[in-house]
Enzyme design. Structure first.
Site, mmCIF file in Angstrom:
data_model
loop_
_atom_site.group_PDB
_atom_site.id
_atom_site.type_symbol
_atom_site.label_atom_id
_atom_site.label_comp_id
_atom_site.label_asym_id
_atom_site.label_seq_id
_atom_site.Cartn_x
_atom_site.Cartn_y
_atom_site.Cartn_z
ATOM 1 N N ASP A 1 35.042 23.486 40.261
ATOM 2 C CA ASP A 1 36.332 23.432 40.954
ATOM 3 C C ASP A 1 36.556 24.679 41.803
ATOM 4 O O ASP A 1 37.515 24.738 42.574
ATOM 5 C CB ASP A 1 37.490 23.253 39.957
ATOM 6 C CG ASP A 1 37.471 24.284 38.853
ATOM 7 O OD1 ASP A 1 36.470 24.342 38.118
ATOM 8 O OD2 ASP A 1 38.441 25.045 38.734
ATOM 9 N N ASP B 1 38.487 31.462 45.443
ATOM 10 C CA ASP B 1 38.993 31.799 44.117
ATOM 11 C C ASP B 1 38.475 33.132 43.584
ATOM 12 O O ASP B 1 37.582 33.190 42.751
ATOM 13 C CB ASP B 1 38.731 30.663 43.114
ATOM 14 C CG ASP B 1 39.975 29.802 42.966
ATOM 15 O OD1 ASP B 1 40.905 29.979 43.774
ATOM 16 O OD2 ASP B 1 40.026 28.972 42.054
#
Ligand code: AMP
Ligand code: MG
Length: 479
Positions: free
Chosen positions: A252, A262
């Site tokens: 993800d 991220d």
């Protein structure tokens, strides 16, 4: 005066099962900490008084805290799944992020504008949907540093303090909202969620959307897979070449675009160590520095598995996808050789050069040499100082000098391949500590130095590795 953002949204027009419409939850006292004016201009958000409307910091804070939703925005939380540390989680989704909308930037590229820390969404599970100041500023600095290093990455547009405390293990911490810009937030996990549910129509729609957005020349799902594998191979080689450890390479957190995404417990290494791990939650070292190429291949294999679910001839698709994923280690190797060859001044490195590179890394490992400073010092009198075993380095150096004798542009190539300034972990911690106390000067200083990482006249104090007592042994997700 409200801020004008020239939104042109496409994700919001996808079927409703792709996302949940969700407005941001307003915060108490938004205070603009950082705003990326050059990036804003690229996105067509021009706030300078002489060009656009006169928008002040307070107006920007309102918008980028989520208190004012600008005209044309269609805030939504995206649905996705993902393998976290190898275990499949069938439903994740944006638990503390919202896509405000998309713009077409000055180069004609579609870019997402996303708030992170903007309040709970239907995917928040037990989380509060918020972020604290530390990880927000860390992502701001590190993602912008990555961009200045020339490595594909999401960007940071704004950081706003929320004026609200949020609770983490450490106690009450100042809340903040980050505005992130990405060429999309499509992840391997976005494909996995529909594949896992057997939603073939949605999977096809997503595949077409991804191809149109990222690789319009790609031929169908396998063409997309090929493009993603190539982009990931290049990205991971680029990370390795600057000593970057992502820290949470879950599917993800693996973007289809090939951008770094991220920035949680990520870190740049100081002393070179192939097995280096910073993330406090990565107990097994799954995402250790030297494991990153293997993990990228594993992640792409998960994408292949998801994409195959939509193919009419599954057996043929499995064969084709397997060949594409199996080609990745060679792509990674080529990209690695090219990146590290350049760091040694070799414009056209061949596999014959591999021992020269590997032997230097082995020496750096056994001597605890600083990764960045060793490469920056090669070819100067100070290179030796990075090694306790000087004789061993001298022997290597003699081999290297002989090899680059035939490389006329070695010096220039090395100068643009070996950064002087990286966001060192101890400096990030010091920057956060100061910001929590209301002092943004270390943040500003880092941002200034990191904007020109290859400049040999960079801020010398920021080039220095940590002293024994400054070493930051572990990093945290900050969720
Ligand atoms: P990350 O480790 O940041 O990639 O996050 C993994 C998942 O946890 C994603 O679905 C996030 O949206 C979610 N998440 C992380 N932090 C929070 C939070 N504070 N509140 C709600 N969801 C969160
Ligand atoms: Mg994530």
């Amino acid at each position: 005066m409200t801020l004008h953002i020239p939104f042109d949204n496409s994700y919001a027009a996808l079927p409703s099962g792709f996302f949940s419409a969700q407005p941001p939850v307003a915060v108490k006292a938004p205070d603009l900490l950082a705003f990326n004016q050059p990036l804003a201009a690229q996105l067509g958000i021009d706030t300078r008084p002489d060009i656009g409307p006169d928008i002040g910091p307070a107006d920007l804070a309102q918008v980028f805290a989520g208190n004012v939703v600008p005209d044309g925005a269609a805030p939504l939380a995206q649905l996705y799944a993902g393998h976290q540390f190898g275990n499949f989680n069938p439903q994740l989704g944006d638990g503390r992020a919202l896509l405000l909308g998309e713009v077409i930037d000055q180069t004609g590229t579609r870019r997402d504008i996303q708030l992170k820390g903007s309040g709970p969404t239907p995917y928040s599970r037990m989380g509060d949907g918020r972020a604290w100041l530390g990880p927000v500023l860390r992502e701001y600095v590190v993602s912008e540093a990555m961009h200045a290093l020339g490595i594909p990455t999401t960007r940071a547009l704004a950081a706003v303090a929320s004026g609200e405390p949020i609770w983490r293990e450490q106690g009450a911490l100042p809340g903040a909202v980050l505005t992130r810009v990405a060429s999309s937030h499509l992840r391997v996990g976005t494909f996995q969620v529909f594949a896992h549910r057997g939603q073939v129509e949605e999977l096809k729609t997503l595949t077409d959307y991804a191809i149109a957005r990222h690789c319009p020349q790609a031929d169908g799902p396998m063409g997309l897979l090929k493009a993603v594998c190539a982009a990931q191979a290049d990205l991971i080689a680029a990370w390795m070449s600057v000593g970057f450890i992502h820290g949470v390479m879950n599917t993800d957190n693996c973007a289809i675009s090939g951008e770094t995404i991220d920035y949680g417990p990520c870190a740049f290494m100081d002393a070179y160590d192939e097995a280096r791990v910073f993330s406090s939650i990565d107990q097994q070292g799954r995402y250790a520095f030297g494991n990153q190429p293997r993990i990228a291949v594993w992640n792409c294999a998960q994408l292949a598995t998801a994409l195959i679910q939509q193919m009419d001839d599954v057996d043929a698709a499995i064969e084709e996808a397997t060949a594409i994923v199996h080609a990745m280690p060679a792509q990674l190797q080529t990209a690695w050789l090219h990146r590290f060859g350049a760091k040694l001044g070799l414009e056209h490195p061949t596999t014959d050069d591999q021992p020269l590179i590997e032997d230097l890394l082995a020496l750096m490992q056994s001597n605890g040499a600083d990764f960045t400073n060793t490469f920056a010092a090669l070819g100067t009198d100070t290179a030796q100082d990075q090694f306790t075993d000087r004789a061993a380095f001298d022997a290597w150096n003699t081999r290297w000098q002989a090899r680059i004798a035939s490389e006329p542009d070695a010096k220039a190539l090395m100068a643009r391949s070996n950064p002087r300034i990286i966001p060192r972990n101890h400096r990030m911690e010091q920057m956060i500590e100061a910001a929590v106390a209301g002092d943004m000067a270390p943040f500003e200083r880092e941002m200034k130095a990191l904007a020109t990482p290859y400049d040999p006249a960079s801020d010398p104090d920021l080039m220095r590795p940590p002293t024994q007592h400054e070493i930051v042994p572990a990093t945290f997700c900050g969720t």
